[in-house]
Write a protein that holds these residues in place. Structure first.
Motif, short mmCIF file in Angstrom:
data_model
loop_
_atom_site.label_atom_id
_atom_site.label_comp_id
_atom_site.label_asym_id
_atom_site.label_seq_id
_atom_site.Cartn_x
_atom_site.Cartn_y
_atom_site.Cartn_z
N GLY A 232 3.47 20.23 -19.91
CA GLY A 232 4.77 20.14 -20.55
C GLY A 232 4.87 18.95 -21.48
N TYR A 233 4.30 17.84 -21.05
CA TYR A 233 4.33 16.64 -21.89
C TYR A 233 3.52 16.84 -23.16
CZ TYR A 233 3.51 11.85 -23.37
OH TYR A 233 3.41 10.69 -24.12
N LEU A 234 2.33 17.44 -23.01
CA LEU A 234 1.49 17.68 -24.18
C LEU A 234 2.15 18.66 -25.14
CD1 LEU A 234 -2.06 17.88 -22.52
CD2 LEU A 234 -1.09 15.99 -23.83
N CYS A 238 3.23 17.93 -29.07
CA CYS A 238 2.81 18.78 -30.20
C CYS A 238 4.01 19.22 -31.03
CB CYS A 238 2.05 19.99 -29.69
SG CYS A 238 0.43 19.61 -29.01
N VAL A 239 5.08 19.60 -30.33
CA VAL A 239 6.29 20.03 -31.04
C VAL A 239 6.84 18.88 -31.86
CG1 VAL A 239 8.68 20.80 -30.74
CG2 VAL A 239 6.84 21.83 -29.39
N GLN A 240 6.84 17.68 -31.31
CA GLN A 240 7.35 16.53 -32.04
C GLN A 240 6.52 16.24 -33.30
OE1 GLN A 240 7.75 13.01 -29.64
NE2 GLN A 240 9.98 13.26 -29.58
N ARG A 242 4.75 18.38 -35.07
CA ARG A 242 5.00 19.42 -36.07
C ARG A 242 6.34 19.18 -36.75
NH1 ARG A 242 3.22 24.80 -32.61
NH2 ARG A 242 0.98 24.32 -32.54
N THR A 243 7.31 18.79 -35.94
CA THR A 243 8.63 18.52 -36.50
C THR A 243 8.58 17.35 -37.46
OG1 THR A 243 9.65 19.34 -34.49
CG2 THR A 243 11.02 18.05 -35.96
N THR A 244 7.84 16.29 -37.09
CA THR A 244 7.73 15.10 -37.93
C THR A 244 6.98 15.44 -39.21
OG1 THR A 244 7.72 13.73 -35.96
CG2 THR A 244 6.94 12.73 -38.01
N GLY A 245 5.92 16.27 -39.16
CA GLY A 245 5.15 16.64 -40.34
C GLY A 245 5.96 17.48 -41.29
N THR A 246 6.81 18.33 -40.77
CA THR A 246 7.66 19.18 -41.63
C THR A 246 8.65 18.37 -42.39
OG1 THR A 246 7.40 20.97 -40.04
CG2 THR A 246 9.20 21.17 -41.62
N ILE A 247 9.23 17.41 -41.72
CA ILE A 247 10.18 16.56 -42.39
C ILE A 247 9.49 15.73 -43.45
CG2 ILE A 247 11.75 14.61 -42.04
CD1 ILE A 247 12.31 15.70 -39.26
#
Length: 247
Positions: A232-234, A238-240, A242-247
């Protein structure tokens, strides 16, 4: 001369018929012969008297000597007194917190009002190790019906039948000594011409095998929880990203 012999014979006959009260005086210990005591424990010796109604114990003496008969010590000397009468049925001697110097042969000597004495002795030895305690289960059946045979007892522990080679059983099989055993479910089966009876005894604590299973299940659950938390932590990281790269 013949008259003299007859007179002597008559005197001897009369003396033989006279009661000899001193022959009735006796004393003995409740524990006969040998007694074991552990160091630091209390020693209690009980002696019983046997006397006729006309006899009376006027003195009780206690002595101790080594097992080899050396070094006799006077321990107590009780004499009948108006304010301190002796027990005419027996005597008691007590040694508190016994030590190595207290072991040996204890002798009690009683004297009656005629001066007759009787003695008894007992050997007190040190016990090297305390006796091993044992716990047992006993299987009983009501014996209120006539039968031609005797019941046969069988024991099972956790479903496994026991024998004299694998367990400590009494000669008739009725009693099972469970000291050192680690069973959970004890079963007694009684077979005879009257039929078969079964009784159970279940302990509260689980068997070692069950305990091991509980431990294994607990460890497995802990591993699964750790893996889920890690995954769950990993996934969250990963979601964070991807979110940071999109922004």
């Amino acid at each position: 001369m013949e008259t003299q012999h007859i007179l002597v014979w008559r005197i001897c006959l009369i003396l033989a018929l006279l009661p000899h009260s001193h022959q009735c005086l006796s004393v003995h210990f409740q524990n006969k012969g040998l007694l074991y005591v552990a160091p630091g424990r209390d020693l209690v010796l009980r002696a019983q008297f046997q006397i006729t109604p006309t006899e009376k114990i006027i003195m009780v003496i206690w002595d101790r000597q080594t097992e080899k008969g050396q070094g006799q010590v006077r321990l107590a000397d009780h004499q009948e007194a108006p304010g301190n009468p002796l027990d005419q049925k027996g005597a008691l001697f007590r040694v508190e917190n016994i030590s190595s110097s207290n072991f040996g042969v204890y002798t009690i000597t009683v004297t009656d009002q005629m001066g007759n004495e009787q003695s008894a002795n007992i050997l007190v030895r040190e016990i090297v190790s305390a006796p091993v305690a044992s716990l047992s289960l006993q299987c009983e059946v009501a014996n209120d019906r006539a039968q031609w045979d005797s019941p046969v007892f069988s024991w099972l522990v956790d479903g496994v039948e026991l024998s004299n080679q694998t367990a400590n059983l009494s000669a008739d099989g009725r009693r099972l000594y469970v000291s050192g055993m680690k069973g959970h479910n004890y079963t007694c089966v009684v077979n005879s011409s009257l039929g078969t009876s079964v009784t159970y005894y279940i302990t509260d604590s689980p068997t070692p095998s069950q305990s091991n299973q509980f431990w294994k299940i607990g460890i497995l659950l802990a591993i699964i929880i750790v893996l889920l938390i890690t995954c769950g932590y990993l996934s969250w990281k990963c979601v964070q990203r991807r979110t940071t790269g999109t922004i």
